[in-house]
Design a protein around this motif. Structure first.
Motif, PDB file in Angstrom:
ATOM      1  N   TYR A  78      -1.029  -2.007  -7.162  1.00 54.73           N
ATOM      2  CA  TYR A  78      -1.458  -2.565  -5.878  1.00 54.73           C
ATOM      3  C   TYR A  78      -2.618  -3.540  -6.087  1.00 54.73           C
ATOM      4  O   TYR A  78      -2.645  -4.633  -5.520  1.00 54.73           O
ATOM      5  N   GLU A  79      -3.577  -3.133  -6.911  1.00 50.52           N
ATOM      6  CA  GLU A  79      -4.753  -3.975  -7.149  1.00 50.52           C
ATOM      7  C   GLU A  79      -4.375  -5.258  -7.889  1.00 50.52           C
ATOM      8  O   GLU A  79      -4.921  -6.323  -7.622  1.00 50.52           O
ATOM      9  N   ARG A  97      -1.958   2.671  -7.872  1.00 56.00           N
ATOM     10  CA  ARG A  97      -3.186   1.925  -7.538  1.00 56.00           C
ATOM     11  C   ARG A  97      -3.395   0.693  -8.416  1.00 56.00           C
ATOM     12  O   ARG A  97      -3.668  -0.393  -7.896  1.00 56.00           O
ATOM     13  N   SER A 140      -0.754   4.256   4.682  1.00 59.29           N
ATOM     14  CA  SER A 140      -1.830   3.258   4.741  1.00 59.29           C
ATOM     15  C   SER A 140      -1.754   2.428   6.018  1.00 59.29           C
ATOM     16  O   SER A 140      -2.708   1.724   6.357  1.00 59.29           O
ATOM     17  N   ASP A 178      -5.518   0.035   1.528  1.00 61.85           N
ATOM     18  CA  ASP A 178      -5.904   1.230   0.779  1.00 61.85           C
ATOM     19  C   ASP A 178      -6.185   2.368   1.762  1.00 61.85           C
ATOM     20  O   ASP A 178      -6.576   2.126   2.908  1.00 61.85           O
ATOM     21  N   GLY A 193       0.830  -1.196   0.000  1.00 60.98           N
ATOM     22  CA  GLY A 193       0.000   0.000   0.000  1.00 60.98           C
ATOM     23  C   GLY A 193       0.864   1.245   0.000  1.00 60.98           C
ATOM     24  O   GLY A 193       2.080   1.174   0.143  1.00 60.98           O
ATOM     25  N   PHE A 245      -3.735  -5.470   0.072  1.00 55.54           N
ATOM     26  CA  PHE A 245      -3.569  -4.062  -0.302  1.00 55.54           C
ATOM     27  C   PHE A 245      -4.275  -3.222   0.748  1.00 55.54           C
ATOM     28  O   PHE A 245      -5.493  -3.247   0.858  1.00 55.54           O
ATOM     29  N   ALA A 280      -2.470  -7.747  -5.400  1.00 54.88           N
ATOM     30  CA  ALA A 280      -3.166  -8.087  -4.155  1.00 54.88           C
ATOM     31  C   ALA A 280      -4.182  -9.207  -4.326  1.00 54.88           C
ATOM     32  O   ALA A 280      -4.822  -9.333  -5.365  1.00 54.88           O
ATOM     33  N   ARG A 312      -8.290  -6.374  -0.739  1.00 55.13           N
ATOM     34  CA  ARG A 312      -8.104  -4.947  -0.429  1.00 55.13           C
ATOM     35  C   ARG A 312      -8.833  -4.652   0.871  1.00 55.13           C
ATOM     36  O   ARG A 312      -9.974  -5.074   1.059  1.00 55.13           O
TER      37      ARG A 312
END
Length: 197
Positions: A155-156, A152, A24, A117, A20, A115, A159, A162
């Motif tokens: 990360y998505e 982003r 975060s 967020d 993250g 992740f 992962a 989230r």
């Protein structure tokens, strides 16, 4: 200690990896999870500083970002093999293509990447936008927003799940991570039964 089974089918490697952006809560949530699960905690930023013998801000100034990223990738690669507890990665670690591949292999072997967020409004007070974060110098809020927009999708992509950390204490985020892991296990179990049927 939480009542969630955190074993990974006998596989080696971390029980969970946290990724993250700055602010975060990766480090504090890692410690909260380690405490809940009675597991060791490792942070790749700390590994990089130990290897280099100086703070990350000095590595950026003295050696440049490419050198830092190489050290960071090496720290992630080693930690994914050596560490069997909770692992927190530096905010930009996921940008390295080899790190993305290493995380994909870790997930294929049953590992879980979470992740964490966070919105700018909640990251700002946590980060403080201080001098120890060299990528946020100048206009730190605008830089954080630009970094997050660029990172982003990565990360998505890396992962498994989230978890939004806005307005939550580290212990609350740890509880949400536990719930997400439990839901993943249920989903994986259902998928396995469908494959067998």
């Amino acid at each position: 200690m939480g009542d969630v089974d955190v074993t990974r089918d006998g596989s080696s490697g971390p029980r969970v990896v946290l990724v993250g952006p700055p602010g975060s809560g990766k480090s504090t949530v890692a410690h909260a999870l380690g405490e809940r699960w009675q597991l060791g905690v490792r942070d790749t930023d700390a590994d990089v500083e130990r290897t280099a013998g100086k703070p990350i801000a000095e590595i950026f100034v003295d050696d440049g970002e490419p050198h830092f990223r190489a050290l960071e990738h090496d720290a992630v690669r080693r930690a994914l093999v050596e560490h069997d507890g909770v692992l927190a990665l530096g905010g930009g670690a996921v940008l390295h293509a080899d790190t993305q591949e290493a995380l994909a292999r870790y997930r294929e072997l049953g590992g879980v990447v979470v992740f964490l967020d966070v919105s700018l409004a909640h990251a700002a007070p946590r980060v403080g936008f201080n001098q120890s974060r060299p990528l946020l110098l100048g206009n730190p809020r605008a830089r954080w927003q630009a970094l997050m927009e660029a990172r982003r999708p990565v990360y998505e992509q890396v992962a498994s799940v989230r978890v939004l950390t806005d307005g939550l204490r580290p212990s609350d985020v740890a509880a949400q991570v536990e719930e997400a892991l439990a839901a993943l296990r249920v989903a994986d179990g259902a998928a396995s039964r469908e494959d067998e049927g």
